[in-house]
Design a protein around this motif. Structure first.
Motif, PDB file in Angstrom:
ATOM      1  N   LEU A 154       0.797  -1.230   0.000  1.00 10.91           N
ATOM      2  CA  LEU A 154       0.000   0.000   0.000  1.00 10.91           C
ATOM      3  C   LEU A 154       0.828   1.279   0.000  1.00 10.91           C
ATOM      4  O   LEU A 154       0.323   2.344  -0.315  1.00 10.91           O
ATOM      5  N   LYS A 155       2.082   1.187   0.381  1.00 10.95           N
ATOM      6  CA  LYS A 155       2.932   2.377   0.408  1.00 10.95           C
ATOM      7  C   LYS A 155       4.337   1.995  -0.041  1.00 10.95           C
ATOM      8  O   LYS A 155       4.571   0.866  -0.449  1.00 10.95           O
ATOM      9  N   HIS A 156       5.247   2.955   0.017  1.00 14.29           N
ATOM     10  CA  HIS A 156       6.615   2.675  -0.449  1.00 14.29           C
ATOM     11  C   HIS A 156       7.283   1.620   0.435  1.00 14.29           C
ATOM     12  O   HIS A 156       6.942   1.470   1.607  1.00 14.29           O
ATOM     13  N   ASP A 157       8.234   0.905  -0.142  1.00  9.68           N
ATOM     14  CA  ASP A 157       8.960  -0.125   0.590  1.00  9.68           C
ATOM     15  C   ASP A 157       9.846   0.522   1.649  1.00  9.68           C
ATOM     16  O   ASP A 157      10.410   1.592   1.442  1.00  9.68           O
ATOM     17  N   ASP A 158       9.968  -0.164   2.793  1.00 12.78           N
ATOM     18  CA  ASP A 158      10.760   0.363   3.906  1.00 12.78           C
ATOM     19  C   ASP A 158      12.218  -0.063   3.796  1.00 12.78           C
ATOM     20  O   ASP A 158      12.519  -1.235   3.529  1.00 12.78           O
TER      21      ASP A 158
END
Length: 177
Positions: A154-158
Motif C-alpha cells: 500500500l505504500k513505499h517499501d521500507d
C-alpha cells in the motif's frame, strides 16, 4: 486470498526470467570473448616485448618501440573486465515489523549502473534467498551496494539496511560474508 493455494507464476514472469537468463548468457559470452581477445593481445605484446628486450640488450641504444609496447601492455592490464559473482544468501535478525512483527524482505544489489534483486521472502525476519548474480566489473574502484527493503503493497517499501563493499578490497577466489 487462499493460503492453501500455491502461488502461481504468470506467463509474464516466466518471459521476464527467460529474458534475464538470455541476457546473462549473452553477457557471459561477451565477457568470455573479451577475455580471449585480451589474452591474445597480452600474449602478442609480451612476445613482442621479449623480442625487443633481446634486441635492446644486443644493441647499445634501446628501441623506442619498447617504451610504446610497455605503455600499451600497462593500458591492457588496467582496462581488463572482470566477472564478479555476488551471492545474496540470507539475512538474520531484521528489525521486526510494527504490526505483525514480520517483514517481507528482499535485497537489491547495485554495482555501478547494474542492478539485480532477490525475490521477496514473505513474513520473515530471517530471510534466506540463496540468489546468485554475476556482474561484469570494468573498474576495481566500483563498490557493491547491497540494500535490504521490506516490501509494502500500500505504500513505499521500507529501508531496513545497507552495506557498501569496495571491490578493490576483495581477493580473487576468497568468499566474503
Amino acid at each position: 486470498f487462499n493460503p492453501s493455494t500455491p502461488p502461481t507464476t504468470s506467463t509474464q514472469q516466466v518471459n521476464d526470467w527467460h529474458e534475464k537468463e538470455l541476457e546473462l548468457k549473452r553477457r557471459e559470452e561477451e565477457f568470455r570473448r573479451q577475455q580471449e581477445e585480451f589474452a591474445r593481445q597480452k600474449e602478442a605484446h609480451e612476445r613482442e616485448m621479449e623480442r625487443l628486450r633481446q634486441e635492446a640488450a644486443a644493441s647499445a641504444t634501446p628501441s623506442p618501440d619498447v617504451s610504446h609496447l610497455q605503455k600499451e601492455l600497462s593500458y591492457l592490464r588496467e582496462n581488463t573486465v572482470y566477472k564478479l559473482k555476488v551471492e545474496a544468501i540470507a539475512a538474520r535478525n531484521l528489525i521486526p515489523g510494527t504490526i505483525t512483527g514480520k517483514r517481507d524482505p528482499y535485497a537489491v544489489i547495485i554495482i555501478n549502473n547494474y542492478k539485480e534483486q532477490t525475490t521477496v521472502v514473505k513474513r520473515s525476519i530471517h530471510p534466506t534467498w540463496n540468489a546468485e548474480f554475476s556482474f561484469f566489473i570494468e573498474d576495481i574502484n566500483w563498490s557493491i551496494n547491497l540494500t535490504i527493503y521490506d516490501k509494502n503493497t500500500l505504500k513505499h517499501d521500507d529501508f531496513l539496511g545497507k552495506v557498501v563493499i569496495p571491490i578493490k578490497q576483495l581477493k580473487e577466489g576468497v568468499r566474503r560474508e
